[in-house]
Design a protein around this motif. Structure first.
Motif, PDB file in Angstrom:
ATOM      1  N   LYS A   4      14.054  17.956   4.662  1.00 60.97           N
ATOM      2  CA  LYS A   4      14.745  18.478   5.844  1.00 60.97           C
ATOM      3  C   LYS A   4      14.852  20.065   5.563  1.00 60.97           C
ATOM      4  CE  LYS A   4      17.584  14.415   6.962  1.00 60.97           C
ATOM      5  NZ  LYS A   4      19.162  14.079   6.899  1.00 60.97           N
ATOM      6  N   LEU A   5      14.833  20.368   4.553  1.00 63.94           N
ATOM      7  CA  LEU A   5      14.815  21.781   3.914  1.00 63.94           C
ATOM      8  C   LEU A   5      13.389  22.502   4.167  1.00 63.94           C
ATOM      9  CD1 LEU A   5      17.756  22.013   1.556  1.00 63.94           C
ATOM     10  CD2 LEU A   5      18.011  22.731   3.655  1.00 63.94           C
ATOM     11  N   GLY A   6      12.332  21.907   4.686  1.00 61.28           N
ATOM     12  CA  GLY A   6      11.135  22.441   4.811  1.00 61.28           C
ATOM     13  C   GLY A   6      10.269  22.301   3.606  1.00 61.28           C
ATOM     14  N   VAL A   7      10.623  21.643   2.356  1.00 60.78           N
ATOM     15  CA  VAL A   7       9.814  21.297   1.300  1.00 60.78           C
ATOM     16  C   VAL A   7       8.676  20.276   1.499  1.00 60.78           C
ATOM     17  CG1 VAL A   7       9.671  20.256  -1.162  1.00 60.78           C
ATOM     18  CG2 VAL A   7      11.760  21.828  -0.206  1.00 60.78           C
ATOM     19  N   LYS A   8       7.528  20.484   1.178  1.00 59.08           N
ATOM     20  CA  LYS A   8       6.343  19.516   1.490  1.00 59.08           C
ATOM     21  C   LYS A   8       6.606  18.301   0.351  1.00 59.08           C
ATOM     22  CE  LYS A   8       2.961  22.523   3.229  1.00 59.08           C
ATOM     23  NZ  LYS A   8       1.467  23.122   3.180  1.00 59.08           N
ATOM     24  N   CYS A   9       6.359  17.122   0.745  1.00 59.82           N
ATOM     25  CA  CYS A   9       6.630  16.034  -0.095  1.00 59.82           C
ATOM     26  C   CYS A   9       5.685  15.016  -0.022  1.00 59.82           C
ATOM     27  CB  CYS A   9       8.105  15.322   0.319  1.00 59.82           C
ATOM     28  SG  CYS A   9       9.524  16.536   0.301  1.00 59.82           S
ATOM     29  N   VAL A  10       5.400  14.502  -1.071  1.00 62.07           N
ATOM     30  CA  VAL A  10       4.525  13.124  -1.335  1.00 62.07           C
ATOM     31  C   VAL A  10       5.455  12.163  -1.587  1.00 62.07           C
ATOM     32  CG1 VAL A  10       2.575  12.052  -2.385  1.00 62.07           C
ATOM     33  CG2 VAL A  10       2.471  14.520  -1.496  1.00 62.07           C
ATOM     34  N   HIS A  11       5.386  10.786  -1.039  1.00 59.15           N
ATOM     35  CA  HIS A  11       6.311   9.688  -1.383  1.00 59.15           C
ATOM     36  C   HIS A  11       5.472   8.726  -1.720  1.00 59.15           C
ATOM     37  CE1 HIS A  11      10.166   7.225  -0.139  1.00 59.15           C
ATOM     38  NE2 HIS A  11       9.704   7.531  -1.215  1.00 59.15           N
ATOM     39  N   LEU A  12       5.413   8.446  -3.142  1.00 60.34           N
ATOM     40  CA  LEU A  12       4.805   7.491  -3.558  1.00 60.34           C
ATOM     41  C   LEU A  12       5.658   6.164  -3.909  1.00 60.34           C
ATOM     42  CD1 LEU A  12       2.699   9.300  -6.599  1.00 60.34           C
ATOM     43  CD2 LEU A  12       2.084   8.804  -4.416  1.00 60.34           C
ATOM     44  N   ILE A  13       5.473   5.471  -2.664  1.00 54.60           N
ATOM     45  CA  ILE A  13       6.289   4.092  -2.235  1.00 54.60           C
ATOM     46  C   ILE A  13       5.503   3.177  -1.601  1.00 54.60           C
ATOM     47  CG2 ILE A  13       7.565   5.055  -0.347  1.00 54.60           C
ATOM     48  CD1 ILE A  13       9.837   3.676  -1.375  1.00 54.60           C
ATOM     49  N   THR A  16       0.936  -1.263  -0.053  1.00 62.44           N
ATOM     50  CA  THR A  16      -0.064  -0.237   0.107  1.00 62.44           C
ATOM     51  C   THR A  16       1.000   1.081   0.079  1.00 62.44           C
ATOM     52  OG1 THR A  16      -1.939  -1.185   1.311  1.00 62.44           O
ATOM     53  CG2 THR A  16      -1.856   1.254   1.102  1.00 62.44           C
ATOM     54  N   ILE A  17       0.439   2.119  -0.650  1.00 61.94           N
ATOM     55  CA  ILE A  17       1.027   3.359  -0.607  1.00 61.94           C
ATOM     56  C   ILE A  17       0.585   4.201   0.532  1.00 61.94           C
ATOM     57  CG2 ILE A  17       1.598   5.473  -2.134  1.00 61.94           C
ATOM     58  CD1 ILE A  17       1.362   3.882  -4.548  1.00 61.94           C
ATOM     59  N   PHE A  18       0.920   4.787   1.284  1.00 58.35           N
ATOM     60  CA  PHE A  18       0.495   5.315   2.573  1.00 58.35           C
ATOM     61  C   PHE A  18       0.745   6.843   2.371  1.00 58.35           C
ATOM     62  CE2 PHE A  18       1.029   0.709   4.094  1.00 58.35           C
ATOM     63  CZ  PHE A  18      -0.073   0.646   4.768  1.00 58.35           C
ATOM     64  N   ASN A  19      -0.015   7.568   3.554  1.00 52.49           N
ATOM     65  CA  ASN A  19       0.289   8.926   3.589  1.00 52.49           C
ATOM     66  C   ASN A  19       1.271   8.901   4.699  1.00 52.49           C
ATOM     67  OD1 ASN A  19      -0.070  11.666   3.691  1.00 52.49           O
ATOM     68  ND2 ASN A  19      -1.377  11.480   5.548  1.00 52.49           N
ATOM     69  N   TYR A  20       2.543   9.266   4.424  1.00 45.48           N
ATOM     70  CA  TYR A  20       3.410   9.143   5.061  1.00 45.48           C
ATOM     71  C   TYR A  20       3.749  10.642   6.197  1.00 45.48           C
ATOM     72  CZ  TYR A  20       4.651   5.189   2.546  1.00 45.48           C
ATOM     73  OH  TYR A  20       4.626   3.835   2.037  1.00 45.48           O
ATOM     74  N   PHE A  21       3.228  11.611   5.489  1.00 44.63           N
ATOM     75  CA  PHE A  21       3.635  12.803   6.293  1.00 44.63           C
ATOM     76  C   PHE A  21       2.401  13.561   6.530  1.00 44.63           C
ATOM     77  CE2 PHE A  21       7.205  12.064   3.134  1.00 44.63           C
ATOM     78  CZ  PHE A  21       7.840  11.768   3.947  1.00 44.63           C
ATOM     79  N   PRO A  22       1.993  14.053   7.704  1.00 48.27           N
ATOM     80  CA  PRO A  22       0.793  14.829   8.023  1.00 48.27           C
ATOM     81  C   PRO A  22       0.831  16.108   7.258  1.00 48.27           C
ATOM     82  CG  PRO A  22       2.354  14.745   9.838  1.00 48.27           C
ATOM     83  CD  PRO A  22       2.806  13.973   9.024  1.00 48.27           C
TER      84      PRO A  22
END
Length: 331
Positions: free
Chosen positions: A277-286, A226-232
């Protein structure tokens, strides 16, 4: 291992220019005899500094230079730990009205790019070096093909205005040469994040979407990967992806995202980390857990599921178009 035919690719460039006549099945298929498949272009090893790595970079570069709409192509070469690495950054500005080519790495200065923030879709193209003949089908040939397909489809909208610049980044040197560590891994993304930060461009990134380990065959338990939501902080973006997946479920019968929005407190070391780490919002599709054939010789094209690849492509294409907010230009 070299599975590439230059004559075939020259024919493929012609196909790109007639792409409006083709559909997703033409571009995303596993037929080794196909003259249009994006996937089969990358059925080869792509280790750092090898001829296949250079060939991969040339294929991607030529692909964007032959688009129906002009993309800015930037090659970023740097050296670390005795190796030469090459990231590739391609940009579709929010308003496509410029005429120049640049294969030397310089940050964009023209107003067409500078006035808008960036949506970045990213993937690494190198393969692990310590497994002979490893082609990395999920790691990450399938994801490269997905991003090329999305780029081509968006290029068909040549008379449209975008609120955001769309950047596609192909990272080199994601894999470790020895044992994975903070200093031996993520070479391309670490260097590029540092440069973006030094040049004050890190705050121009609205969202980075990283693709990795996608397109593998599922086990008997369809929910085992499953590709989860890793970051709030990117929950709203994940909800948008989930909504798009729900909308197309009737046609694909595939569900990869987590409808329960589970609280997954897991940090996966991947190319998004230096940016986050530098504050960029990220979506990780893994997917989790990783496919059983990850980092084994079985990570080959026989272990790809073309329907899953097409499903992810459709979801991410719809998401990207919505994010950059396409609007018709009336002249």
């Amino acid at each position: 291992m070299l599975c590439f035919n230059v004559f075939f690719f020259n024919l493929y460039i012609v196909v790109i220019n007639a792409s409006s006549l083709l559909n997703i099945d033409d571009f995303l298929n596993l037929n080794p005899n196909s003259t249009t498949s994006l996937l089969t272009l990358f059925n080869m090893t792509r280790c750092v500094e090898t001829e296949n790595s250079k060939l991969t970079l040339n294929i991607i570069t030529d692909f964007y230079k032959n688009m129906p709409i002009k993309w800015r192509v930037q090659k970023h070469t740097f050296y670390d730990s005795g190796y030469e690495f090459n990231n590739l950054i391609v940009t579709l500005p929010h308003y496509n009205e410029y005429d120049y080519e640049d294969t030397v790495f310089q940050f964009p200065k023209c107003n067409a790019i500078g006035l808008a923030n960036d949506l970045i879709l990213a993937v690494h193209y190198d393969t692990i070096a310590n497994i002979p003949s490893f082609v990395g089908a999920i790691d990450s040939a399938a994801s490269i093909a997905i991003l090329l397909f999305i780029s081509l489809q968006i290029s068909e909208d040549s008379n449209e205005l975008r609120r955001k610049n769309l950047k596609i980044i192909f990272f080199d040197g994601e894999e470790a040469f020895g044992k994975w560590s903070e200093s031996d891994s993520l070479y391309g993304s670490r260097e590029l994040a540092k440069i973006y930060n030094e040049n004050g461009l890190i705050n121009k990134i609205d969202l980075l979407v990283l693709l990795d380990l996608l397109g593998g065959v599922q086990s008997r338990d369809s929910k085992s990967h499953t590709i989860f939501n890793y970051f709030p902080e990117t929950t709203d973006y994940y909800k948008q992806l989930l909504s798009i997946e729900n909308d197309i479920y009737q046609s694909t019968q595939i569900s990869l995202l987590d409808p329960q929005m589970s609280n997954v407190n897991i940090m996966i070391s991947d190319d998004h980390v230096p940016f986050r780490k530098l504050g960029v919002k990220c979506v990780h599709l893994i997917p989790l857990p990783f496919p059983a054939f990850w980092h084994t010789i079985d990570d080959d094209f026989e272990h790809l599921d073309i329907n899953i690849i097409k499903h992810i492509s459709s979801v991410l294409l719809k998401f990207s178009k919505k994010f950059v907010a396409f609007k018709k230009i009336y002249i």
